[in-house]
Design a protein around this motif. Sequence first.
Motif, mmCIF file in Angstrom:
data_model
loop_
_atom_site.group_PDB
_atom_site.id
_atom_site.type_symbol
_atom_site.label_atom_id
_atom_site.label_comp_id
_atom_site.label_asym_id
_atom_site.label_seq_id
_atom_site.Cartn_x
_atom_site.Cartn_y
_atom_site.Cartn_z
ATOM 1 N N THR A 1 0.846 -1.203 0.000
ATOM 2 C CA THR A 1 0.000 0.000 0.000
ATOM 3 C C THR A 1 0.874 1.243 0.000
ATOM 4 O OG1 THR A 1 -0.115 0.121 2.416
ATOM 5 C CG2 THR A 1 -1.773 -1.224 1.297
ATOM 6 N N THR A 2 0.254 2.352 -0.299
ATOM 7 C CA THR A 2 0.971 3.623 -0.285
ATOM 8 C C THR A 2 0.269 4.619 0.626
ATOM 9 O OG1 THR A 2 -0.252 4.468 -2.208
ATOM 10 C CG2 THR A 2 1.838 3.331 -2.644
ATOM 11 N N LYS A 3 1.022 5.563 1.093
ATOM 12 C CA LYS A 3 0.482 6.704 1.830
ATOM 13 C C LYS A 3 0.804 7.957 1.029
ATOM 14 C CE LYS A 3 4.711 7.182 4.572
ATOM 15 N NZ LYS A 3 5.286 7.261 5.938
ATOM 16 N N THR A 4 0.328 9.084 1.468
ATOM 17 C CA THR A 4 0.544 10.330 0.733
ATOM 18 C C THR A 4 1.561 11.200 1.453
ATOM 19 O OG1 THR A 4 -1.714 10.294 -0.121
ATOM 20 C CG2 THR A 4 -0.542 12.392 -0.228
ATOM 21 N N GLY A 5 2.689 11.429 0.785
ATOM 22 C CA GLY A 5 3.681 12.384 1.270
ATOM 23 C C GLY A 5 3.502 13.704 0.558
ATOM 24 N N ARG A 6 4.394 14.643 0.842
ATOM 25 C CA ARG A 6 4.228 15.987 0.270
ATOM 26 C C ARG A 6 5.574 16.588 -0.087
ATOM 27 N NH1 ARG A 6 -1.307 16.732 -0.493
ATOM 28 N NH2 ARG A 6 -1.446 18.694 -1.587
ATOM 29 N N PHE A 7 5.663 17.152 -1.284
ATOM 30 C CA PHE A 7 6.809 17.966 -1.661
ATOM 31 C C PHE A 7 6.403 19.436 -1.574
ATOM 32 C CE2 PHE A 7 8.461 14.175 -3.977
ATOM 33 C CZ PHE A 7 9.733 14.154 -3.416
ATOM 34 N N TRP A 8 7.260 20.230 -0.959
ATOM 35 C CA TRP A 8 7.068 21.672 -0.870
ATOM 36 C C TRP A 8 8.195 22.339 -1.639
ATOM 37 C CZ3 TRP A 8 2.971 23.102 2.486
ATOM 38 C CH2 TRP A 8 2.487 22.071 3.290
ATOM 39 N N VAL A 9 7.884 23.413 -2.335
ATOM 40 C CA VAL A 9 8.925 24.170 -3.029
ATOM 41 C C VAL A 9 8.960 25.582 -2.462
ATOM 42 C CG1 VAL A 9 7.455 25.016 -4.932
ATOM 43 C CG2 VAL A 9 9.915 24.738 -5.282
ATOM 44 N N TYR A 10 10.168 26.123 -2.332
ATOM 45 C CA TYR A 10 10.378 27.494 -1.855
ATOM 46 C C TYR A 10 11.272 28.189 -2.871
ATOM 47 C CZ TYR A 10 8.619 25.419 2.445
ATOM 48 O OH TYR A 10 7.840 24.748 3.371
ATOM 49 N N VAL A 11 10.730 29.218 -3.526
ATOM 50 C CA VAL A 11 11.439 29.913 -4.592
ATOM 51 C C VAL A 11 11.889 31.275 -4.069
ATOM 52 C CG1 VAL A 11 11.306 30.761 -6.961
ATOM 53 C CG2 VAL A 11 10.011 28.725 -6.295
ATOM 54 N N GLY A 12 13.213 31.484 -4.050
ATOM 55 C CA GLY A 12 13.757 32.743 -3.565
ATOM 56 C C GLY A 12 13.504 33.884 -4.528
ATOM 57 N N ASP A 13 13.691 35.106 -4.047
ATOM 58 C CA ASP A 13 13.454 36.278 -4.901
ATOM 59 C C ASP A 13 14.637 36.519 -5.828
ATOM 60 O OD1 ASP A 13 15.408 37.487 -3.306
ATOM 61 O OD2 ASP A 13 13.960 38.540 -2.061
ATOM 62 N N ALA A 14 14.586 37.624 -6.585
ATOM 63 C CA ALA A 14 15.604 37.887 -7.604
ATOM 64 C C ALA A 14 16.998 38.068 -7.010
ATOM 65 C CB ALA A 14 15.211 39.139 -8.404
ATOM 66 N N ASP A 15 17.084 38.513 -5.773
ATOM 67 C CA ASP A 15 18.386 38.686 -5.132
ATOM 68 C C ASP A 15 18.911 37.393 -4.507
ATOM 69 O OD1 ASP A 15 18.498 41.423 -5.747
ATOM 70 O OD2 ASP A 15 17.285 41.923 -3.990
ATOM 71 N N HIS A 16 18.067 36.392 -4.408
ATOM 72 C CA HIS A 16 18.448 35.093 -3.816
ATOM 73 C C HIS A 16 17.844 33.987 -4.690
ATOM 74 C CE1 HIS A 16 18.176 38.178 -0.640
ATOM 75 N NE2 HIS A 16 19.308 37.649 -0.237
ATOM 76 N N PRO A 17 18.358 33.841 -5.911
ATOM 77 C CA PRO A 17 17.706 32.987 -6.916
ATOM 78 C C PRO A 17 17.981 31.496 -6.746
ATOM 79 C CG PRO A 17 19.652 34.013 -7.868
ATOM 80 C CD PRO A 17 19.538 34.552 -6.471
ATOM 81 N N GLN A 18 17.484 30.941 -5.653
ATOM 82 C CA GLN A 18 17.575 29.504 -5.425
ATOM 83 C C GLN A 18 16.167 28.907 -5.436
ATOM 84 O OE1 GLN A 18 20.777 28.363 -5.005
ATOM 85 N NE2 GLN A 18 21.465 30.476 -5.123
ATOM 86 N N VAL A 19 16.089 27.637 -5.795
ATOM 87 C CA VAL A 19 14.826 26.899 -5.757
ATOM 88 C C VAL A 19 15.058 25.687 -4.863
ATOM 89 C CG1 VAL A 19 13.039 25.705 -7.082
ATOM 90 C CG2 VAL A 19 14.279 27.636 -8.103
ATOM 91 N N VAL A 20 14.391 25.647 -3.726
ATOM 92 C CA VAL A 20 14.635 24.601 -2.732
ATOM 93 C C VAL A 20 13.368 23.778 -2.527
ATOM 94 C CG1 VAL A 20 15.087 24.163 -0.294
ATOM 95 C CG2 VAL A 20 16.489 25.808 -1.538
ATOM 96 N N PHE A 21 13.531 22.465 -2.548
ATOM 97 C CA PHE A 21 12.431 21.547 -2.267
ATOM 98 C C PHE A 21 12.612 20.949 -0.883
ATOM 99 C CE2 PHE A 21 12.323 21.835 -6.812
ATOM 100 C CZ PHE A 21 11.006 21.617 -7.175
ATOM 101 N N ALA A 22 11.503 20.631 -0.256
ATOM 102 C CA ALA A 22 11.514 19.924 1.026
ATOM 103 C C ALA A 22 10.437 18.855 0.970
ATOM 104 C CB ALA A 22 11.266 20.880 2.183
ATOM 105 N N TYR A 23 10.650 17.790 1.713
ATOM 106 C CA TYR A 23 9.683 16.689 1.741
ATOM 107 C C TYR A 23 9.158 16.509 3.161
ATOM 108 C CZ TYR A 23 7.823 11.959 2.032
ATOM 109 O OH TYR A 23 7.024 10.884 2.288
ATOM 110 N N THR A 24 7.854 16.242 3.278
ATOM 111 C CA THR A 24 7.259 15.896 4.572
ATOM 112 C C THR A 24 6.347 14.695 4.382
ATOM 113 O OG1 THR A 24 5.413 17.443 4.227
ATOM 114 C CG2 THR A 24 7.330 18.265 5.459
#
Length: 359
Positions: free
Chosen positions: A104-127
Motif C-alpha cells: 500500500t501507499t500513503k501520501t507524502g508531500r513535496f514543498w517548493v520554496y522559490v527565492g526572490d531575484a536577489d536570492h535565486p535559489q529553488v529549494v524543495f523539502a519533503y514531509t
Amino acid sequence: ETGPQIVIAEKPLSPIEKGLAAPGLLAHIIVSKYEDHNPLHRLERILGRHDIQISRSTTCDWMAQCAEVLRPLYHIMVTEVLASRVLHTDDTPVDVLDRQLPGTTKTGRFWVYVGDADHPQVVFAYTPSRSRDGPMGFLKGWGKEDRGYLQADAFGGYDGIYRGEAGGKVTEVACWSHCRRKLYEARTSDAATSTQALAYIRLLYDVEDQAKALAATEADPAARRQKLVAERLCLRQEFSVPRLQQFKAWLESRQIAHGGPVLPKSPMGLAIAYALNQWDALCIYTSAGELAIDNNVSERALRRIAVGRSNWGFMGSDNGGHTAAVLFSFVATCERHHVNPFTYLRDVLTRIAGHSRNR
C-alpha cells in the motif's frame, strides 16, 4: 640501477566513500531521474543495452549517498532562500510506499520554496504529510529582522506563519491565478458571470504586461529588473487599484445577499466567496513592485514533480522523499540559472570528493 617496475596509478577520488561510480556517472543518473524523469528501473534497462550492468538497488543507494554528500550545499541554498524578502511556495502530493502495510501507499508531500531575484535559489523539502508543521518548520524565524512577503495558495497551514507563530513578521500575498481558476471552473453553472469576472482579471494582467514591455527596453538584466519593479508599482497604483475596487463591488453585487442572482452554495457562489475572503491578500501585490500578481513561479517549479510522478509513480520511502528533495533542488536551481545540470553536478561531485571534511 633497478629493473622494470609495475606502477599502479592512484585511484581517482570518488564522492562516495569506497564507491566505484565516477562523478560523471553519478551526475548522469541524477539528471536522468530528477530532470529527465526516468525511473531507475528504466535507467537499468538503458544501461543494460550498453552492456553496463548496474541494478536499480545500487543506483538507488548512489542517489541517497549523493544527496548526503551534497547536503551541506543544500543547507547553504536553504539559508540563501530564507534571506529573501519575497518568497513563493506551493506543495504537491506524492505516493510513498507504506512500510507498515506492504503493498500500500500513503501520501507524502513535496514543498517548493522559490527565492526572490536577489536570492535565486529553488529549494524543495519533503514531509510525510501536509500538516502545518512542514512550512512552519522550514520558515521558522523567517522575516524576523524585516517584514517578509509569502506568496502561496489559501492553505490553512500558512495561517500560523502570517500570525507570527513561526517567529517572523510575514505578510500574506495571495495568487490571482488560483482565484481566476476557480472563477473559470465555475463557468458551467454561470457562464455570463464567469466571462465578466475573467474579463476583469484580464485587465489586471494587462497592467502587468505593460510594465514588462516598458522594462524590456533595458538591455542590462539588473537595470531591467529595477525598472520592472518601478513600473509595476507606478502602473498598479494608477490602474490596478481602481480596477480592483470596481471588481470587488461587482463581485459583491452578484451575491444573492446583495440582490444578485448567484446562490452562495453554487460553484460560482463559492468562487466569489473565495475571492472576497482572500481580497486583502489578493490586493497586497499592488503595494510593492517586487511582488508578483500570482504564484505561477512556484507552480512551474512543481511541474517537474507532476511530470516525474507519471513516470516513476511513487517514492520507495520517506527517506527517498528527502533524497529527492535535495536532488530536485539542484537541478531546479541549475535550470533557473540556465546552467547545464550535468556539467554542474559532475564538477561539484568531482571537487567535493577531494574537499577536506573539516572545511
